[in-house]
Design an enzyme around this catalytic site. Sequence first.
Site, short mmCIF file in Angstrom:
data_model
loop_
_atom_site.label_atom_id
_atom_site.label_comp_id
_atom_site.label_asym_id
_atom_site.label_seq_id
_atom_site.Cartn_x
_atom_site.Cartn_y
_atom_site.Cartn_z
CG ASP A 106 0.19 -0.30 2.49
OD1 ASP A 106 0.66 0.04 2.75
OD2 ASP A 106 -0.86 -0.82 3.60
CD GLU A 128 0.69 -7.05 3.18
OE1 GLU A 128 0.35 -5.54 2.96
OE2 GLU A 128 1.50 -7.18 3.55
CD GLU A 142 0.89 4.36 4.83
OE1 GLU A 142 -0.82 4.89 5.27
OE2 GLU A 142 1.69 4.26 4.83
CG HIS A 215 7.14 3.61 9.88
ND1 HIS A 215 6.95 2.28 10.09
CD2 HIS A 215 6.94 3.77 9.08
CE1 HIS A 215 6.03 1.73 9.71
NE2 HIS A 215 6.19 2.84 8.92
NE ARG A 217 4.04 9.57 4.79
CZ ARG A 217 4.60 10.63 4.57
NH1 ARG A 217 4.29 12.35 3.97
NH2 ARG A 217 5.79 10.30 3.46
CG HIS A 248 11.49 5.06 9.44
ND1 HIS A 248 11.55 6.02 9.14
CD2 HIS A 248 10.51 4.34 8.74
CE1 HIS A 248 11.43 6.29 7.62
NE2 HIS A 248 10.22 4.90 7.46
C1 UD1 Z 1 6.62 4.83 3.63
C2 UD1 Z 1 5.59 4.51 2.93
C3 UD1 Z 1 4.49 3.54 4.51
C4 UD1 Z 1 5.67 2.77 4.68
C5 UD1 Z 1 6.86 2.66 4.91
C6 UD1 Z 1 8.05 1.95 5.70
C7 UD1 Z 1 4.34 5.60 1.88
C8 UD1 Z 1 4.14 6.88 1.71
N1 UD1 Z 1 4.52 5.81 2.57
O1 UD1 Z 1 6.20 5.87 4.66
O2 UD1 Z 1 3.90 2.90 3.88
O3 UD1 Z 1 5.04 1.99 5.52
O4 UD1 Z 1 7.44 3.76 4.18
O5 UD1 Z 1 8.78 2.14 6.77
O6 UD1 Z 1 4.64 5.17 0.90
N2 UD1 Z 1 13.97 7.80 4.89
C9 UD1 Z 1 15.57 8.03 4.87
N3 UD1 Z 1 16.48 6.96 4.65
C10 UD1 Z 1 14.98 5.51 4.19
C11 UD1 Z 1 14.15 5.54 3.98
C12 UD1 Z 1 13.29 7.31 4.58
O7 UD1 Z 1 15.69 8.82 5.16
O8 UD1 Z 1 16.13 4.90 3.94
C13 UD1 Z 1 13.29 9.79 5.20
C14 UD1 Z 1 13.86 10.44 3.60
O9 UD1 Z 1 14.21 11.50 4.46
C15 UD1 Z 1 12.35 10.71 3.54
C16 UD1 Z 1 11.38 9.75 4.97
O10 UD1 Z 1 12.51 8.75 5.36
O11 UD1 Z 1 12.01 11.62 2.71
C17 UD1 Z 1 10.59 9.67 4.49
O12 UD1 Z 1 10.19 7.63 3.43
P1 UD1 Z 1 8.76 7.82 2.99
O13 UD1 Z 1 9.61 6.58 1.52
O14 UD1 Z 1 8.11 9.63 1.62
O15 UD1 Z 1 7.74 7.69 3.75
P2 UD1 Z 1 7.94 6.47 5.39
O16 UD1 Z 1 7.32 6.98 6.28
O17 UD1 Z 1 8.70 5.99 5.21
N1 UDP Z 2 12.14 -4.39 10.44
C1 UDP Z 2 14.11 -4.44 9.77
N2 UDP Z 2 15.01 -3.27 10.74
C2 UDP Z 2 14.44 -2.40 11.10
C3 UDP Z 2 12.18 -2.54 11.98
C4 UDP Z 2 11.49 -3.02 10.65
O1 UDP Z 2 14.61 -4.78 8.82
O2 UDP Z 2 15.22 -1.92 12.03
C5 UDP Z 2 10.99 -5.02 8.99
C6 UDP Z 2 10.40 -5.79 10.11
O3 UDP Z 2 10.35 -6.97 10.72
C7 UDP Z 2 9.35 -6.18 9.32
C8 UDP Z 2 9.07 -4.22 8.29
O4 UDP Z 2 10.84 -3.86 8.48
O5 UDP Z 2 9.38 -6.85 8.39
C9 UDP Z 2 8.88 -3.40 8.20
O6 UDP Z 2 8.90 -1.91 7.83
P1 UDP Z 2 8.29 -0.50 8.56
O7 UDP Z 2 7.69 -1.39 10.06
O8 UDP Z 2 8.98 0.18 8.18
O9 UDP Z 2 6.59 -0.78 7.47
P2 UDP Z 2 5.64 -1.72 7.93
O10 UDP Z 2 5.47 -2.97 8.25
O11 UDP Z 2 4.28 -0.51 8.66
O12 UDP Z 2 4.81 -1.13 6.31
#
Ligand code: UD1
Ligand code: UDP
Length: 381
Positions: A106, A128, A142, A215, A217, A248
């Site tokens: 999602d 999924e 999502e 994490h 939003r 995160h």
């Molecule tokens: C995204 C997904 C969320 C998922 C989550 C998993 C959307 C809208 N949201 O949210 O559904 O649960 O990922 O973790 O698709 N960043 C880094 N390095 C990384 C990853 C993130 O620096 O490797 C920082 C960056 O500043 C980036 C911000 O996190 O701009 C947000 O990343 P983004 O993918 O937009 O949103 P998430 O909150 O991670």
């Molecule tokens: N996870 C990981 N390292 C971490 C925290 C989580 O590998 O430090 C794994 C966790 O086991 C799960 C996935 O990341 O499989 C979940 O990711 P996240 O919580 O970012 O996203 P969501 O599942 O909420 O979309």
Amino acid sequence: MPSSDPDRSTGRKIMVVVGTRPEAIKLAPVILELKKRPAFKTFVVATAQHREMLDQVLEIFRIKPDADLDLMTPNQTLFDVTGRAVKAFEAVLNEVRPDCVLVQGDTTTAFVGALAAFYHKAAVGHVEAGLRTGNKYFPFPEEVNRKMVTAIADYHFAPTESNRRNLLAEGVPDAAITVTGNTVIDALLMTVEPDFSPKGFTLPRHQGLILVTAHRRENFGEPLEAVLHAVRDLAGLYPHHLFVYPVHMNRNVQKPANAILSKIDNVMLLPPLDYRTFSNLMAMSTIVLTDSGGIQEEAPSLGKPVLVLRNETERPEAVEAGTVMLVGPDRERIVREVRRLLDDRDAYDRMARAVNPYGDGKASVRIADFLEKRMEQGLNA
Ligand code: UD1
Ligand code: UDP
């Protein structure tokens, strides 16, 4: 741009799209399964909506994307990442010309990947499928992303029967739905191992380990701060327990986590952990506090009680089984429920039962079997 030429293979071209950490974890077993089969030419596209957190997962599973769109920018908004992704997909779709595109879950990557595949008139498979809260703002964005993917997808891989019922209720034809289990269990079984010890950090001696992640939003701001204060309260109440929190990388999480939880002896704030380390830490933990989707699926199969820092979940199965409880981002309630579990052995034992509503580790095989059959019949059949 693509680093290999899928035209040289005789198999049908399947493009698998990964963008964030959880998509990579949940699609890695699918990619590895598809790559074993000569019926497919598998082409992996990384949008890199996440950068470091995506690369960490791909490395663990030794997957090298064929194309990397390198989309992430610091503190990106939904508008930023959605806009950039739509355009970036055009080029890669024109180059690869896939028969089928697989997206997972999602995220923005999943939604835009499905939309772009539709514009390209490729068949779309949704891994999924069918998770719903029924509330379009929880989780945000999502819940709407996954509904939009459902509207586009031709094949719906539902983890559970209840997910299948959600899809049927929205008018998805039964023949287009396959109940597979969740591929996250496939990934978990590939990584959890006996006698694991983490590399790069040492866990101090402790009476119990509480693993924390947050994490979402919709929790940014006050709700997240309430969660962090609850962890702080608990660390004071249980000085011999260890609270481990891989934070995160989003700035909206990093800033308050560091402000509220740094410099507490029994709280370890860590960078995001690679999946092998994280899943083994989950297996060693006493309780998990999380707002993550994937962790709600993994921890029950490891027999770990999960307190979910949200008021609603699209994953009711483990709540019904009694190993997951919704506590919301509510400081007092989190403290109360953790105390109950740590102070009342019976209450703990009632929640700490291994249940497996999300799969048996063979979801990827079922997805590949389904696609292989459909390919023989001609796509969209
Ligand atoms: C995204 C997904 C969320 C998922 C989550 C998993 C959307 C809208 N949201 O949210 O559904 O649960 O990922 O973790 O698709 N960043 C880094 N390095 C990384 C990853 C993130 O620096 O490797 C920082 C960056 O500043 C980036 C911000 O996190 O701009 C947000 O990343 P983004 O993918 O937009 O949103 P998430 O909150 O991670
Ligand atoms: N996870 C990981 N390292 C971490 C925290 C989580 O590998 O430090 C794994 C966790 O086991 C799960 C996935 O990341 O499989 C979940 O990711 P996240 O919580 O970012 O996203 P969501 O599942 O909420 O979309």
